[in-house]
Design an enzyme around this catalytic site. Structure first.
Site, PDB file in Angstrom:
ATOM      1  N   PRO A  84      -0.339  -6.453   5.104  1.00  0.00           N
ATOM      2  CA  PRO A  84       0.582  -7.315   4.352  1.00  0.00           C
ATOM      3  C   PRO A  84       1.833  -7.763   5.082  1.00  0.00           C
ATOM      4  CG  PRO A  84       0.724  -5.047   3.591  1.00  0.00           C
ATOM      5  CD  PRO A  84      -0.445  -5.113   4.514  1.00  0.00           C
ATOM      6  N   PHE A  85       2.135  -7.158   6.252  1.00  0.00           N
ATOM      7  CA  PHE A  85       3.323  -7.588   6.986  1.00  0.00           C
ATOM      8  C   PHE A  85       2.936  -7.993   8.407  1.00  0.00           C
ATOM      9  CE2 PHE A  85       4.717  -4.880   3.532  1.00  0.00           C
ATOM     10  CZ  PHE A  85       5.612  -5.728   2.903  1.00  0.00           C
ATOM     11  N   SER A  86       1.870  -8.776   8.468  1.00  0.00           N
ATOM     12  CA  SER A  86       1.355  -9.261   9.745  1.00  0.00           C
ATOM     13  C   SER A  86       2.256 -10.348  10.310  1.00  0.00           C
ATOM     14  CB  SER A  86      -0.057  -9.803   9.570  1.00  0.00           C
ATOM     15  OG  SER A  86      -0.928  -8.803   9.087  1.00  0.00           O
ATOM     16  N   GLU A  92       3.713  -2.106   7.002  1.00  0.00           N
ATOM     17  CA  GLU A  92       4.982  -1.533   6.529  1.00  0.00           C
ATOM     18  C   GLU A  92       6.111  -2.551   6.467  1.00  0.00           C
ATOM     19  OE1 GLU A  92       8.001   2.256   7.359  1.00  0.00           O
ATOM     20  OE2 GLU A  92       6.257   1.948   8.653  1.00  0.00           O
ATOM     21  N   LYS A 116       5.347   7.121   5.313  1.00  0.00           N
ATOM     22  CA  LYS A 116       5.203   8.418   5.963  1.00  0.00           C
ATOM     23  C   LYS A 116       4.042   9.119   5.299  1.00  0.00           C
ATOM     24  CE  LYS A 116       7.646   8.883   9.445  1.00  0.00           C
ATOM     25  NZ  LYS A 116       6.847   8.848  10.663  1.00  0.00           N
TER      26      LYS A 116
END
Length: 405
Positions: free
Chosen positions: A189-191, A207, A223
């Site tokens: 989702p954070f490409s 992340e 984590k």
């Protein structure tokens, strides 16, 4: 869009791969060309505040090495990818994709759209078979983990994120097609695909670092990691439940949650910092991850530079207490992190922003033909060094698969 964007020396492509992890604002963004830039060396971190103008988009990155501008400890290791400690640009063209609609902000939008739709699809045509090396042998890695655990026993720190580098030299790759293949294998989702002249970042990050909307600011540290079983749904669910119940992973996660609560309290109104979700377990293509969400209400007139000084580097990539573990990271890690465990993102026209954590990423310098990727894990007193070694390799499994084609 990426094929069309090859003509630009500077570009930033951010894609959430159709995940809908809350809070969720932008689905897909492409920024190309430069009207103005702000770069470390010529500009200070404080200069970012005057550079960022309401009514304009800004894209860029924060290298892990930016820590040297915030904390007194310094790293003298060579960064062979050579991203500056920070870089931001106001783009000439911004393209937003929302479901099946593209919004083009730039001159000659119709011509831009026509040029994009005529582009070919990328294909990896030949096997890469790169000769990949590791900075540490397994024996060296395990020995270092045991040394770090001695620091924990001595009370120097509670947890430390230790990373190692894998690399290839004198290699030529088609960065655009490799990125496409990485997204096919490991959409996250954070490409991001980020190009700064000869430096490239091909990022498949799950992340988020930090997101701001109005006066609300939110951090979502990861984590806790466990493998997935794509062949057996029941076994996969068992792996997910095992991560949620893991005392070791919960201990890691809650320490970073406390660190982030402390960091956010420096810039948020008293009493507003809260933990919205603790120990959430989310499924991604290769792994299950434990994610917690911490938010707060910003004090009035807090600037972007003040926010970054308060919370960077992100606790999930350092450990606790932050300053001491960064000193240990500088001492024990054989490579500079560079942009790895830094952040890439955007600041929108209202001054809101969203930034990722640069992990699960390929870094490439086209001029020197040097390729690098790194992986790390959180080390505590209870860590098993052999299992930490396996976790690092699990995290880069998709990258290895892409580069072995």
């Amino acid at each position: 869009m990426l094929h069309w964007a090859q003509q630009f020396n500077i570009l930033c492509f951010l894609d959430n791969q159709q995940y809908n992890i809350a809070p969720h604002y932008e689905e897909c963004l492409l920024a190309v060309g430069t009207k103005r830039t702000c770069i470390a060396g010529k500009n200070s971190l404080q200069d970012l505040d005057s550079f960022i103008q309401k009514g304009s988009w800004h894209f860029g990155h924060l290298s892990y090495e930016l820590k040297n501008h915030i904390y007194p400890n310094t790293s003298i290791k060579e960064d062979k990818i050579c991203f500056p400690h920070f870089f931001f640009f106001e783009p000439e063209i911004v393209i937003q994709i929302i479901e099946n609609e593209a919004c083009i902000d730039g001159e000659n939008a119709t011509d831009i759209y026509k040029a994009i739709v005529l582009q070919d699809v990328f294909e990896v045509k030949e096997p890469l078979n790169l000769e990949l090396h590791s900075r540490l042998t397994k024996e060296e890695y395990i020995s270092t983990i045991k040394k770090l655990q001695k620091h924990i026993l001595l009370g120097d720190c509670y947890e430390i994120n230790f990373c190692q580098e894998f690399f290839a030299e004198d290699v030529s790759i088609d960065v655009f097609s490799i990125y496409q293949k990485l997204m096919q294998i490991s959409p996250n989702p954070f490409s991001a695909f980020y190009k700064l002249n000869d430096q490239y970042l091909l990022c498949a990050s799950p992340e988020r670092f930090l997101v701001k909307k109005g006066n609300k600011i939110t951090a979502q540290p990861i984590k806790g990691t466990n493998a997935r079983n794509a062949e057996n749904a029941a076994a996969d669910e068992a792996l997910k439940n095992a991560l949620f119940s893991s005392g070791k992973d919960r201990a890691e996660n809650v320490m970073i949650v406390d660190l982030m609560r402390n960091d956010l309290s420096k810039i948020c109104r008293e009493g507003t910092v809260t933990v919205e979700e603790l120990f959430g377990v989310y499924a991604f293509p290769q792994v299950h991850q434990m994610i917690s969400t911490i938010s707060g209400e910003l004090r009035s007139n807090i600037s972007f530079a003040e926010i970054i000084r308060a919370v960077f580097p992100m606790g999930s990539m350092t450990g606790a207490p932050k300053q001491k573990v960064m000193e240990l990271i500088d001492y024990y890690e054989p490579s500079a992190r560079g942009i790895f465990s830094g952040s890439v993102g955007y600041i929108d026209t209202k001054g809101d922003f969203d930034f990722n954590v640069v992990i699960r990423s390929i870094m490439y310098h086209a001029g020197s033909k040097y390729l690098s990727y790194q992986a790390g894990s959180g080390i505590t007193h209870y860590s098993d060094p052999d299992l930490e070694w396996e976790e690092c390799n699990l995290k880069v499994a998709a990258i290895k698969k892409v580069l072995a084609l």
